[in-house]
Design a protein around this motif. Structure first.
Motif, PDB file in Angstrom:
ATOM      1  N   THR A  67       1.437   5.847 -19.909  1.00 35.24           N
ATOM      2  CA  THR A  67       0.323   4.996 -19.489  1.00 35.24           C
ATOM      3  C   THR A  67      -0.279   4.278 -20.700  1.00 35.24           C
ATOM      4  O   THR A  67      -0.444   4.873 -21.770  1.00 35.24           O
ATOM      5  N   ARG A 127       0.403  -0.310  -7.880  1.00 34.56           N
ATOM      6  CA  ARG A 127      -0.155   0.460  -6.756  1.00 34.56           C
ATOM      7  C   ARG A 127      -0.588  -0.464  -5.615  1.00 34.56           C
ATOM      8  O   ARG A 127      -0.547  -0.088  -4.458  1.00 34.56           O
ATOM      9  N   GLN A 129      -5.086  -1.519 -10.596  1.00 30.18           N
ATOM     10  CA  GLN A 129      -4.354  -1.261  -9.356  1.00 30.18           C
ATOM     11  C   GLN A 129      -3.144  -2.180  -9.203  1.00 30.18           C
ATOM     12  O   GLN A 129      -2.065  -1.739  -8.780  1.00 30.18           O
ATOM     13  N   GLN A 153       2.794   4.427  -7.841  1.00 29.61           N
ATOM     14  CA  GLN A 153       3.200   3.338  -8.716  1.00 29.61           C
ATOM     15  C   GLN A 153       4.547   2.798  -8.264  1.00 29.61           C
ATOM     16  O   GLN A 153       5.413   3.545  -7.820  1.00 29.61           O
ATOM     17  N   LYS A 154       4.706   1.481  -8.374  1.00 29.82           N
ATOM     18  CA  LYS A 154       5.960   0.835  -8.010  1.00 29.82           C
ATOM     19  C   LYS A 154       6.085  -0.452  -8.826  1.00 29.82           C
ATOM     20  O   LYS A 154       5.150  -0.820  -9.543  1.00 29.82           O
ATOM     21  N   HIS A 167      -5.057   1.149 -19.321  1.00 30.53           N
ATOM     22  CA  HIS A 167      -5.057   1.791 -18.008  1.00 30.53           C
ATOM     23  C   HIS A 167      -5.620   3.210 -18.070  1.00 30.53           C
ATOM     24  O   HIS A 167      -6.169   3.701 -17.083  1.00 30.53           O
ATOM     25  N   THR A 180      -0.327  -1.833 -12.237  1.00 31.13           N
ATOM     26  CA  THR A 180       0.491  -0.627 -12.180  1.00 31.13           C
ATOM     27  C   THR A 180       1.365  -0.591 -10.920  1.00 31.13           C
ATOM     28  O   THR A 180       2.087   0.385 -10.710  1.00 31.13           O
TER      29      THR A 180
END
Length: 268
Positions: A186, A99, A94, A111-112, A190, A97
């Motif tokens: 990805t 999030r 989490q 996602q950021k 992950h 990524t």
């Protein structure tokens, strides 16, 4: 008398010369000090500040950045779920990524850009694992695709995952503003974490559903697809026959109709 004054004036030093002498002394002293400091630093052993972060560091990071929503004791609040049993793998997924931390409430966490270093992420994950154990990192052979069956993995992906992620792993829309993200970039870790922890709307694929060998094959198939060279021209978003058929219908038949009108106009 005049001779005595001349002697005094000749023996007197210029103020500029004194300043230049002081400046040269400072430069030489500074150079010697800098060289000595660099030599000492090169021979010193790394201090504790440069070592990997500890579980205590992870607790401090968690309390400063996550406890507002998940609670100081991981028990959860009205703003965030409990983290009991999620394990370090879910935390790493989490946070690594981007999030989490959550920017705003919505149908799901997008996602950021990642807000922490990998050491900080692993420290927070270790803290959560120490308080409320759960899924942990897999063995290396699961992620590196050793002896993986790519064809079997692709078949398992089509059966278990393609209905949400698309057969080309390009992602897809779900209900109520939710979506299955693309898997075109990805990482292997992950992909595994998502299967084991079930983030967002994804179900958990335990050993009863997919063994570690099955997960290894799926990961290998997706990584192979990420690295595959497209030899058929434009992928059209890899959305499958619907987008390709629509492209042909609009541009192909449109071009034929245009050519027919042009030929008819010329013949008249």
């Amino acid at each position: 008398m005049a001779r005595e004054k001349k002697r005094r004036s000749n023996g007197r030093r210029s103020p500029l010369a004194a300043a230049a002498l002081i400046g040269a002394g400072l430069l030489i002293t500074g150079g010697i000090y800098a060289g000595a400091s660099a030599a000492i630093a090169a021979t010193d052993t790394p201090t504790s500040a440069s070592t990997q972060l500890t579980v205590d560091d992870g607790e401090k990071l968690f309390q400063a950045n996550c406890a507002t929503c998940h609670g100081l004791d991981l028990q959860g609040t009205d703003s965030g779920p409990s983290l009991y049993g999620v394990g370090e793998l879910a935390v790493e997924f989490q946070v690594a990524t981007g999030r989490m931390p959550l920017q705003m409430q919505g149908p799901q966490a997008p996602q950021k850009p990642v807000q922490f270093t990998q050491d900080q992420i692993e420290a927070m994950a270790s803290y959560v694992q120490s308080v409320a154990p759960g899924p942990t990192y897999p063995e290396d052979w699961v992620l590196n695709g050793e002896d993986a069956d790519v064809a079997h993995g692709a078949e398992l992906f089509r059966i278990n995952c393609a209905m949400c992620h698309n057969v080309a792993a390009a992602g897809g829309a779900l209900t109520e503003g939710k979506y299955a993200p693309p898997l075109t970039s990805t990482s292997a870790l992950h992909i595994y974490a998502a299967m084991v922890t079930g983030p967002q709307n994804m179900p958990v694929f335990g050993d009863m559903n997919l063994s570690d060998e099955d997960k290894r094959d799926i990961i290998a198939a997706l990584i192979f697809q990420q690295q595959e060279v497209q030899v058929g021209g434009f992928t059209l978003g890899s959305l499958g026959p619907v987008s390709e058929g629509l492209f042909v219908w609009i541009f192909g038949i449109g071009a034929l109709v245009g050519a027919t009108v042009w030929i008819t106009a010329k013949s008249n």
